[in-house]
Structures are given as C-alpha cells and as structure tokens.
Design a protein around this motif. Structure first.
Motif, PDB file in Angstrom:
ATOM      1  N   VAL A  56      64.178   4.699  70.014  1.00 23.47           N
ATOM      2  CA  VAL A  56      64.127   3.925  71.250  1.00 23.47           C
ATOM      3  C   VAL A  56      63.164   4.325  72.183  1.00 23.47           C
ATOM      4  O   VAL A  56      62.539   3.421  72.977  1.00 23.47           O
ATOM      5  CB  VAL A  56      65.675   4.160  72.011  1.00 23.47           C
ATOM      6  N   ALA A  57      62.678   5.665  72.383  1.00 23.06           N
ATOM      7  CA  ALA A  57      62.045   6.270  73.217  1.00 23.06           C
ATOM      8  C   ALA A  57      60.522   5.826  72.922  1.00 23.06           C
ATOM      9  O   ALA A  57      59.619   5.350  73.835  1.00 23.06           O
ATOM     10  CB  ALA A  57      61.824   7.583  73.184  1.00 23.06           C
TER      11      ALA A  57
ATOM     12  N   LEU B 253      56.375  12.681  80.261  1.00 15.65           N
ATOM     13  CA  LEU B 253      56.781  12.954  78.613  1.00 15.65           C
ATOM     14  C   LEU B 253      56.050  14.308  78.265  1.00 15.65           C
ATOM     15  O   LEU B 253      56.721  14.854  77.335  1.00 15.65           O
ATOM     16  CB  LEU B 253      55.799  11.807  78.163  1.00 15.65           C
ATOM     17  N   PHE B 254      54.899  14.740  78.688  1.00 15.48           N
ATOM     18  CA  PHE B 254      54.446  16.018  78.520  1.00 15.48           C
ATOM     19  C   PHE B 254      55.452  17.043  78.860  1.00 15.48           C
ATOM     20  O   PHE B 254      55.867  18.030  78.031  1.00 15.48           O
ATOM     21  CB  PHE B 254      53.202  16.643  79.290  1.00 15.48           C
TER      22      PHE B 254
ATOM     23  N   LEU C 187      50.711  11.172  72.525  1.00 18.35           N
ATOM     24  CA  LEU C 187      52.069  10.959  72.476  1.00 18.35           C
ATOM     25  C   LEU C 187      52.727  10.034  71.659  1.00 18.35           C
ATOM     26  O   LEU C 187      53.788   9.655  71.307  1.00 18.35           O
ATOM     27  CB  LEU C 187      52.137  10.270  74.087  1.00 18.35           C
ATOM     28  N   LEU C 188      51.703   9.108  71.339  1.00 15.21           N
ATOM     29  CA  LEU C 188      52.172   7.682  70.493  1.00 15.21           C
ATOM     30  C   LEU C 188      52.497   8.271  69.111  1.00 15.21           C
ATOM     31  O   LEU C 188      53.750   7.880  68.579  1.00 15.21           O
ATOM     32  CB  LEU C 188      51.104   6.641  70.588  1.00 15.21           C
ATOM     33  N   THR C 189      51.657   9.034  68.810  1.00 17.85           N
ATOM     34  CA  THR C 189      51.790   9.545  67.524  1.00 17.85           C
ATOM     35  C   THR C 189      52.987  10.511  67.313  1.00 17.85           C
ATOM     36  O   THR C 189      53.835  10.531  66.287  1.00 17.85           O
ATOM     37  CB  THR C 189      50.420  10.184  66.821  1.00 17.85           C
ATOM     38  N   ILE C 190      53.138  11.489  68.149  1.00 17.50           N
ATOM     39  CA  ILE C 190      54.286  12.396  68.280  1.00 17.50           C
ATOM     40  C   ILE C 190      55.558  11.612  68.293  1.00 17.50           C
ATOM     41  O   ILE C 190      56.421  11.802  67.442  1.00 17.50           O
ATOM     42  CB  ILE C 190      54.286  13.262  69.535  1.00 17.50           C
TER      43      ILE C 190
ATOM     44  N   LEU D 108      56.544  -0.213  75.260  1.00 15.37           N
ATOM     45  CA  LEU D 108      56.629  -1.343  76.312  1.00 15.37           C
ATOM     46  C   LEU D 108      55.836  -0.990  77.501  1.00 15.37           C
ATOM     47  O   LEU D 108      55.235  -1.892  78.218  1.00 15.37           O
ATOM     48  CB  LEU D 108      58.205  -1.588  76.413  1.00 15.37           C
ATOM     49  N   ALA D 109      55.921   0.366  78.086  1.00 19.30           N
ATOM     50  CA  ALA D 109      55.125   0.702  79.203  1.00 19.30           C
ATOM     51  C   ALA D 109      53.680   0.377  78.854  1.00 19.30           C
ATOM     52  O   ALA D 109      52.861  -0.005  79.804  1.00 19.30           O
ATOM     53  CB  ALA D 109      55.625   2.233  79.380  1.00 19.30           C
ATOM     54  N   GLY D 110      53.227   0.915  77.674  1.00 19.06           N
ATOM     55  CA  GLY D 110      51.828   0.578  77.325  1.00 19.06           C
ATOM     56  C   GLY D 110      51.349  -0.930  77.344  1.00 19.06           C
ATOM     57  O   GLY D 110      50.283  -1.223  78.020  1.00 19.06           O
ATOM     58  N   ILE D 111      52.073  -1.656  76.909  1.00 15.51           N
ATOM     59  CA  ILE D 111      51.892  -3.369  77.057  1.00 15.51           C
ATOM     60  C   ILE D 111      51.836  -3.648  78.667  1.00 15.51           C
ATOM     61  O   ILE D 111      50.944  -4.316  79.114  1.00 15.51           O
ATOM     62  CB  ILE D 111      52.750  -4.095  76.134  1.00 15.51           C
TER      63      ILE D 111
END
Length: 218
Positions: free
Chosen positions: A36-37, A80-81, A138-141, A43-46
């Motif tokens: 979900v995260a 997020l970090f 962050l995307l790959t993690i 969604l936030a990136g879009i």
C-alpha cells in the motif's frame, strides 16, 4: 488571483492531495504494509508530474503553487527517509546527512530572503541529481519490500551510498553558488574608459577613424 482563490486552483489541489498522502504512507510503512505504501508513493509521484502540466494547460500558475509544490516534494522525501530509518531499512547516517543538508540550505535561504540579499534560489546540478537519486532509491526500496524481492538489494545499497555522497556535495555546490552570486551583487559594474579623439567621434558617428562611413559588424 486572490490568495484564498489560489487554493482552489487545480494544480494546487493536486499538490495538497500529495501532502495528504504522506501520513498514510507513514502509517502503512509502520504497519508493514509496504504494498500500500508503494502504491501511495507512486500516486504521489504521478500527482507531482500532473500538477505542473495542469498549471501550464489551464494557465493556473500561482504564487502559492510556486512555494507549495517544492515544500510538498521535500516533506514527502524527508518524511520517508525518517520513517524508513526508524524501521531499520535506511542507515541513520544517511538520513542525518540528508536532513543536515536540507536544514542548512533552508536556513541560508531564509536568512538571505529575510535580509533581501537574494530572492532567487535556483537548484544546483548536484541538487537535482541528489533529489533524483533519492526518489529512485525510495521507489526501489519500497518496491523491494512490497514484492518481497531481493533483486534490487545491491542497487539499493549503491543508491543509499550515493545519497550519502551527494547530500554534502550538493550542499557545498549550493553554498559556492550563493557565495559567487553575493560577490557578483557586491561588485559595482565596471565602466569603460571614456573614448577620446577620433575613437570618440567614430563611436558616435558610426564611422571608422580612416574616414569611411561604413559600419563594421562585430
């Protein structure tokens, strides 16, 4: 456009949606729901991509959006970090470097803005690269955790180390750019020495000293 009316502009509404997703991403990470995260982060990136497009298409570029968009981006990444460090996924020293860089730049920018010294703060090359690497990391993690895949383990470790390197480097470049611009602002414009004799007549009349009236293209 009035300030309150700027909140109703479509691009700013989209930016605020991105802001509202941040606490839900944090909750899902803390609950271990990385799928979900990950979806919320996508969604936030879009929304980040579309708010700029909407501002141009609808001609709704506002002062509020000028400040709100980068604030939303920085708040999302920094949060997020912080939460991924809390759950033990990102090393603490990386987050400390990221926050130190952002706090230092914010402090310098605020002081220069408040003292009317500089008001135009353009992102540096390493600053843009640092942000891009943070987003990819962050995307790959989150993707690795969401799909229980260890395919990107080595890539993630490399990206995290790159962030630790780029954070202080981009801060140093930003400081250097600010110093250079401050020096340029302090130096008075140099005036060329006054022309005399034939040279002065030539400049005024557009003729060369030899008497020709033809102008020479530079």
């Amino acid at each position: 456009m009035a300030f309150l009316a700027q909140f109703r502009a479509a691009p700013n509404l989209l930016t605020m949606v991105r802001l509202f997703t941040i606490p839900f991403i944090v909750i899902e990470i803390l609950d271990g729901n990385f799928g979900v995260a990950f979806a919320l982060f996508i969604l936030a990136g879009i929304s980040d991509g579309f708010d700029g497009l909407l501002a141009r298409w609808l001609d709704q570029k506002t002062t509020l959006g000028l400040y709100l968009d980068p604030i939303a981006d920085k708040l999302l990444l920094s949060t997020l970090f912080l939460v991924l460090t809390h759950v033990g996924i990102i090393p603490r020293y990386v987050t400390v470097l990221v926050f130190s860089r952002d706090f230092g730049i914010l402090l310098i920018a605020t002081l220069l803005f408040a003292t009317h010294t500089l008001r135009d703060f353009r992102p540096s090359l390493f600053g843009k690269l640092n942000t891009l690497v943070q987003i990819v990391a962050l995307l790959t993690i989150l993707g690795e955790k969401a799909f229980s895949s260890h395919q990107f383990t080595t890539l993630n470790a490399t990206l995290v180390r790159s962030i630790a390197f780029l954070a202080p480097l981009s801060a140093a470049q930003y400081a250097w750019i600010v110093i250079q611009r401050l020096h340029s602002a302090e130096d008075p414009p140099r005036r060329s020495a006054p022309k005399t004799g034939l040279a002065q007549i030539s400049a005024v009349e557009g003729a060369d000293p030899s008497g020709s009236t033809d102008r020479v293209a530079s």
